[in-house]
Design a protein around this motif. Structure first.
Motif, PDB file in Angstrom:
ATOM      1  N   THR A 159     -15.828   5.561 -10.699  1.00  0.00           N
ATOM      2  CA  THR A 159     -14.120   6.436 -10.144  1.00  0.00           C
ATOM      3  C   THR A 159     -13.499   5.943 -10.954  1.00  0.00           C
ATOM      4  O   THR A 159     -12.224   7.742 -11.145  1.00  0.00           O
ATOM      5  CB  THR A 159     -14.027   6.092  -8.674  1.00  0.00           C
ATOM      6  N   PHE A 160     -12.958   4.855 -11.414  1.00  0.00           N
ATOM      7  CA  PHE A 160     -11.837   5.192 -12.219  1.00  0.00           C
ATOM      8  C   PHE A 160     -12.069   5.354 -13.725  1.00  0.00           C
ATOM      9  O   PHE A 160     -10.987   5.944 -14.128  1.00  0.00           O
ATOM     10  CB  PHE A 160     -11.625   3.659 -12.637  1.00  0.00           C
ATOM     11  N   LEU A 166     -10.013  13.325 -15.769  1.00  0.00           N
ATOM     12  CA  LEU A 166      -9.198  13.781 -15.391  1.00  0.00           C
ATOM     13  C   LEU A 166      -8.336  14.711 -16.316  1.00  0.00           C
ATOM     14  O   LEU A 166      -7.717  15.290 -16.052  1.00  0.00           O
ATOM     15  CB  LEU A 166      -9.929  13.497 -13.868  1.00  0.00           C
ATOM     16  N   ILE A 167      -7.170  13.182 -15.979  1.00  0.00           N
ATOM     17  CA  ILE A 167      -5.752  12.841 -15.663  1.00  0.00           C
ATOM     18  C   ILE A 167      -5.731  13.117 -17.811  1.00  0.00           C
ATOM     19  O   ILE A 167      -4.572  13.780 -18.239  1.00  0.00           O
ATOM     20  CB  ILE A 167      -5.234  11.566 -15.548  1.00  0.00           C
ATOM     21  N   GLY A 482      -6.975   5.120 -25.501  1.00  0.00           N
ATOM     22  CA  GLY A 482      -5.894   4.409 -25.245  1.00  0.00           C
ATOM     23  C   GLY A 482      -4.919   5.077 -24.838  1.00  0.00           C
ATOM     24  O   GLY A 482      -3.674   5.172 -23.702  1.00  0.00           O
ATOM     25  N   LEU A 483      -4.835   6.650 -24.883  1.00  0.00           N
ATOM     26  CA  LEU A 483      -3.573   7.539 -24.489  1.00  0.00           C
ATOM     27  C   LEU A 483      -4.317   8.296 -23.288  1.00  0.00           C
ATOM     28  O   LEU A 483      -3.254   8.002 -22.321  1.00  0.00           O
ATOM     29  CB  LEU A 483      -3.534   8.417 -25.314  1.00  0.00           C
ATOM     30  N   ARG A 484      -5.408   8.340 -22.711  1.00  0.00           N
ATOM     31  CA  ARG A 484      -6.194   8.472 -21.113  1.00  0.00           C
ATOM     32  C   ARG A 484      -5.420   7.322 -20.705  1.00  0.00           C
ATOM     33  O   ARG A 484      -5.589   7.548 -19.436  1.00  0.00           O
ATOM     34  CB  ARG A 484      -7.088   8.711 -21.123  1.00  0.00           C
ATOM     35  N   TRP A 491       0.259   7.458 -13.479  1.00  0.00           N
ATOM     36  CA  TRP A 491      -0.866   7.719 -12.973  1.00  0.00           C
ATOM     37  C   TRP A 491      -0.653   7.341 -11.613  1.00  0.00           C
ATOM     38  O   TRP A 491      -0.062   6.806  -9.861  1.00  0.00           O
ATOM     39  CB  TRP A 491      -1.864   8.966 -12.833  1.00  0.00           C
ATOM     40  N   PHE A 492      -1.333   6.092 -11.157  1.00  0.00           N
ATOM     41  CA  PHE A 492      -2.327   5.192 -10.803  1.00  0.00           C
ATOM     42  C   PHE A 492      -0.407   4.009 -10.236  1.00  0.00           C
ATOM     43  O   PHE A 492      -0.640   3.806  -9.097  1.00  0.00           O
ATOM     44  CB  PHE A 492      -3.087   4.024 -11.226  1.00  0.00           C
TER      45      PHE A 492
END
Length: 518
Positions: A159-160, A166-167, A482-484, A491-492
């Motif tokens: 899930t993580f 996705l983000i 790293g960017l992701r 977001w989190f």
């Protein structure tokens, strides 16, 4: 007549059964009828206004330990919190609950086939000596993990990853930036190091009684004794096996040992039981273990009893805020192969220190402060003197001699391949990454308050490497990852704020670090 009585008895039994069910529902639910909201009895944290109690927190905290041991590094760090110096798993528990809530909200649901396929891909299984039995006996069993728990953890892990990817979808790297990073990491440095040792300077520092009194007057409200806790404990030791025992015999004995611990733990952690009395029933030599039961009178972390004094991870758990009075820990491994189960029986909260009690701490603090200032001043003075000599056309060796300091030549190195035996290598690498040839660094603080350093770069060379393009592709991949990761964290963190989570005793939501908001 008998038929009427039977009908009455049947109706009465139904009513009684319903009343019992309702009573137990209220008794064991998290709902507080008196306040019309979630109750706070034994409530360790709240997330989305849901009370999370001791046993659930302890169970979810064990997910962090298992995740780390299985090699889920990015996942465990992201949920635990970056740059954390403590070992409190409460933040991980909160993050895990929020991740599951968000997954439910947006429909991110790894399938059972994905979970099953991911397990053999976990980093731990990429080691040639690791198999399912090893993981079961050394990771899952000691942490009380079932196959269902492992499946849930892998589901959380996937899930993580799905949220992160996705983000961060559509991110690309800039080729010129990759070239810069490659050159910075792989060019070779010829450099010298000048050390300014704080400990050596501390020997000459004297602290007067007047300084101690002033410090005490200004900081008395923060000079508190350490928290002290007392515990009952059960220590399970494995049985000794014959020297000629086969691997199969050893594996069976270890599994029986772990199963026996889990069986005993179920009784020790039962609600409303006397831990010490239950522990006595399991004490002594048994078929699969030897167990000793005892008590540790109130102690602070720095004066822990000798058998556990060197086990920093264990002490962090025993003094964690997530362990409230009266609770029982999960089985915790010790360095000698034994397992402990603790019951927190008492706590002495910090108390204000008197001047006499605080004096050793004050002298230590002032000595560190004064010696640190002394070597910092010395480093800055030396840097100014060396730069002045260099600008006057003198060589580095001449400049060092004129400044009356000593420099040591470092082995030739690159930022990507620092010498293994070089102290403070990471700090030196950071410094030279921003320097050119014939440059003297700014004053660098050594980690751990050990003092300060100066680095002088004499020469920088970049050698041709036939693997350069492969290395650059690896750099690009790392940059994108790293960017992701950073985008996911951003977001989190916002999701955390919206969850309104709080710790036990906090009347307002807490920050990401677990502190109550003002």
């Amino acid at each position: 007549m008998l038929t009427q009585i039977r009908h009455i008895q049947k109706g009465t039994l139904i009513v009684v059964t319903i009343l019992i069910v309702i009573a137990f529902a209220f008794l064991y639910s998290d709902y507080d009828m008196g306040q019309g909201r979630l109750g706070t009895q034994n409530c360790v944290i709240k997330v989305y206004d849901r009370c999370v109690r001791v046993k659930e927190v302890q169970k979810l905290a064990s997910y962090y330990d298992v995740a780390r041991e299985l090699g889920m590094g990015e996942f465990s760090v992201a949920l635990f919190g970056e740059n954390r110096m403590d070992d409190d798993r409460t933040n991980f528990v909160v993050s895990l609950l929020i991740l599951r809530k968000e997954a439910e909200s947006v429909g991110v649901e790894p399938s059972s086939e994905e979970i099953k396929a991911e397990i053999p891909k976990l980093p731990i299984f990429q080691q040639p000596w690791v198999d399912a039995a090893f993981v079961e006996n050394n990771i899952l069993g000691p942490n009380g993990f079932t196959d269902g728990d492992l499946a849930q953890l892998v589901k959380d892990y996937l899930t993580f990853q799905k949220f992160r990817d996705l983000i961060g979808a559509g991110l690309t790297t800039i080729p010129s930036e990759i070239d810069k990073l490659y050159v910075r990491a792989y060019q070779n440095y010829t450099a010298s190091l000048i050390n300014f040792d704080r400990e050596a300077a501390a020997a000459d520092v004297k602290v007067s009684d007047e300084e101690v009194q002033t410090y005490f007057d200004e900081n008395s409200e923060n000079l508190m004794s350490d928290i002290r806790r007392s515990f009952d404990y059960a220590k399970f030791n494995p049985k000794e096996l014959p020297e000629d025992a086969t691997l199969e015999q050893k594996a069976k004995a270890e599994q029986a040992f772990l199963n026996a611990i889990n069986h005993a733990y179920a009784d020790l952690a039962e609600d409303d039981v006397n831990f010490a009395e239950v522990a006595k029933q399991y004490a002594g030599e048994k078929a699969d273990y030897n167990m000793e039961a005892g008590t540790y009178e109130a102690f602070k972390v720095s004066e822990a009893p000798e058998p556990i004094a060197e086990n920093g991870m264990l002490l962090s758990q025993l003094f964690s805020e997530a362990l409230p009075l009266g609770s029982v820990t999960v089985p915790v491994s010790n360095d000698d192969g034994s397992f402990y189960v603790f019951a927190l029986t008492g706590q002495e909260d910090p108390q204000p220190l008197t001047l006499e009690e605080a004096k050793p701490l004050i002298v230590q603090a002032l000595t560190a402060k004064n010696s640190n200032r002394f070597v910092n001043d010395a480093a800055n003075a030396a840097r100014a003197a060396i730069n002045e000599s260099l600008e006057a056309g003198k060589s580095f060796d001449e400049a060092v001699k004129a400044a009356e300091v000593e420099a040591e030549s470092l082995p030739v190195f690159s930022i990507n391949q620092m010498p293994e035996d070089l102290e403070n290598a990471s700090s030196i690498a950071v410094a030279v990454g921003e320097m050119g040839e014939k440059d003297l660094s700014q004053v660098i603080e050594a980690p751990g308050g050990e003092g300060y350093m100066l680095v002088y770069v004499d020469k920088i060379e970049l050698y041709e490497d036939e693997e350069a393009e492969n290395i650059k592709r690896g750099i690009a991949s790392s940059m994108e990852a790293g960017l992701r990761y950073r985008m996911f964290n951003s977001w989190f963190n916002q999701r955390k704020k919206e969850s309104g989570f709080s710790r036990a005793g906090a009347s307002r939501p807490t920050t990401e670090e677990g502190e109550e908001k003002g």
